[in-house]
Design an enzyme around this catalytic site. Sequence first.
Site, PDB file in Angstrom:
ATOM      1  N   LYS A 177       7.940  12.068  -5.651  1.00  0.00           N
ATOM      2  CA  LYS A 177       8.221  12.133  -4.221  1.00  0.00           C
ATOM      3  C   LYS A 177       8.215  10.695  -3.691  1.00  0.00           C
ATOM      4  O   LYS A 177       7.164  10.085  -3.540  1.00  0.00           O
ATOM      5  CB  LYS A 177       7.171  12.993  -3.513  1.00  0.00           C
ATOM      6  CG  LYS A 177       7.526  13.351  -2.070  1.00  0.00           C
ATOM      7  CD  LYS A 177       7.119  12.255  -1.122  1.00  0.00           C
ATOM      8  CE  LYS A 177       7.581  12.525   0.293  1.00  0.00           C
ATOM      9  NZ  LYS A 177       7.362  11.356   1.176  1.00  0.00           N
ATOM     10  N   GLU A 250      -4.025   4.334  -6.402  1.00  0.00           N
ATOM     11  CA  GLU A 250      -4.000   2.885  -6.146  1.00  0.00           C
ATOM     12  C   GLU A 250      -3.794   2.725  -4.651  1.00  0.00           C
ATOM     13  O   GLU A 250      -2.688   2.899  -4.144  1.00  0.00           O
ATOM     14  CB  GLU A 250      -2.871   2.226  -6.951  1.00  0.00           C
ATOM     15  CG  GLU A 250      -3.009   0.722  -7.045  1.00  0.00           C
ATOM     16  CD  GLU A 250      -2.105  -0.008  -6.073  1.00  0.00           C
ATOM     17  OE1 GLU A 250      -2.522  -0.179  -4.905  1.00  0.00           O
ATOM     18  OE2 GLU A 250      -1.006  -0.397  -6.465  1.00  0.00           O
ATOM     19  N   CYS A 284       0.494  -4.460  -2.238  1.00  0.00           N
ATOM     20  CA  CYS A 284      -0.908  -4.022  -2.170  1.00  0.00           C
ATOM     21  C   CYS A 284      -1.857  -5.100  -2.677  1.00  0.00           C
ATOM     22  O   CYS A 284      -2.900  -5.346  -2.075  1.00  0.00           O
ATOM     23  CB  CYS A 284      -1.091  -2.736  -2.974  1.00  0.00           C
ATOM     24  SG  CYS A 284      -0.218  -1.307  -2.292  1.00  0.00           S
ATOM     25  N   GLU A 382      -5.866  -4.987   6.775  1.00  0.00           N
ATOM     26  CA  GLU A 382      -4.767  -5.349   5.883  1.00  0.00           C
ATOM     27  C   GLU A 382      -3.483  -5.481   6.689  1.00  0.00           C
ATOM     28  O   GLU A 382      -2.975  -4.507   7.231  1.00  0.00           O
ATOM     29  CB  GLU A 382      -4.600  -4.285   4.794  1.00  0.00           C
ATOM     30  CG  GLU A 382      -3.531  -4.630   3.783  1.00  0.00           C
ATOM     31  CD  GLU A 382      -3.339  -3.540   2.746  1.00  0.00           C
ATOM     32  OE1 GLU A 382      -2.866  -3.859   1.636  1.00  0.00           O
ATOM     33  OE2 GLU A 382      -3.638  -2.371   3.034  1.00  0.00           O
TER      34      GLU A 382
END
Length: 476
Positions: A177, A250, A284, A382
């Site tokens: 997906k 993750e 990331c 972040e």
Amino acid sequence: MTETQTQTPLSYADLLASVVPAEGGREILDPATGEVVGRAPEHTAADLDAAVAAARAAQPAWAALGHERRAEYLTRAADAVEASAEALAELLSREQGKPLNGPNARFEVGACAAWLRTTAAFELAPEVLVDDGGGRAELHYRPLGVVGAIGPWNWPMMISVWQLAPALRMGNTVVMKPSEYTPLSVLALARVLNEVLPEGVLHVVSGGREVGEGLAAHPGVDKIMFTGSTATGKAIIRSSADTVKRLTLELGGNDAGIVLPDADPAAIAQDLFWGAFINTGQTCAALKRLYVHEDLYEAVCQALTAVAAQMPMGVGLEETNVLGPLQNKAQFDIVASLVQAAKDAGARVLVGGDPDPDQPGYFYPTTLVADIANDNPLVAREQFGPALPIIKYSSIEEAVAMANALDVGLGASVWGTDLEAARAVAARIQAGTVWINKHGAVDPRVPFGGAKQSGYGLEFGVEGLKHLGAPQVISY
């Protein structure tokens, strides 16, 4: 497909035409220009059920092929990616926004082929645990069944391969997906791979949050692999609980870098820049907060500013550019608000910080921010974009404490000329990977995973393969 057959390269037009629906679908816009790239299919719960059912039906025969034959298929899949690499890179650049050159679209497509080949080459023999004359025990890894893979919009093709390559190598089938922001890239990648793979082993369902939630909760799926935000990861954990799925997550990071007092600012500036600004900061495991000793602080700020000034940003299909737009408006707004919070607090903007309101696309200029407090939102949250805060420290104890203060720990880095001293600092940082004199340098042979709320489970290498298998002990 025989050993001597080769793949015919697909043109961009043919590749795009092969993945857009004949009618309907949702428009996907180029984040650099606002132009329509194509239309993505909007799959339903019934489509998801059909994909899972087909994957389950195909899985026993795929598993029965054994490691050697499955590895051959992955190698041929890498050949197929390389054959259509330019068309894949162009679609990726148009949909995601990243430039063709630099560590961007062509780099990402090349990484897909490299990961497929490397994953195919791993050896995974049974592990002998006991063999003492009185008995023998062996540890084997069996396929799980169907793996559901939910991917992000920042590296849509590469992270899809990170998920599907080990899953397939271990004898599982896969239902993917993609992010609703970048579905065409993943559909196109699967189109190329499925020219080589047996029918039914790889499926893509395209849609919004409800499709992802359905995949995470689906009783026909044995494991979920997810790369994305910590908040979404927690939702997947909840959705998967009733079926006790295995998970590899993750999740978000806010990676720290520590520049030690003995570092050479000029020597490390280029690597620092790309550690932070690879994929225009939308990574990331990018460097997102940089701690610099007070003795080197101004020198590092100046060296980074000089490097930033040399990096052209613009439309990805223009060959000279190496930085692109933010992929979507929501992310643009996050970066803009965090930089504004830094400016409001009196931080010093070394470069950037003022996007052009008349420029089309979601371009935020390369931004370096100095003299900023460690609790400022640009540091503590972040940012996931082209804005790097640079924080001054006085002692190693202070730097380590600030680096470890957050509840995430995906990656980190230490920069200095004394490797033993750098290793000693690295050992004190709470992160799944700590690089020395580099940042974000993932390798398909080296396991990768997060600490704290940056997720759990490992990817890459033989250890990553094991996380796509069910351990079974045979003792006699």
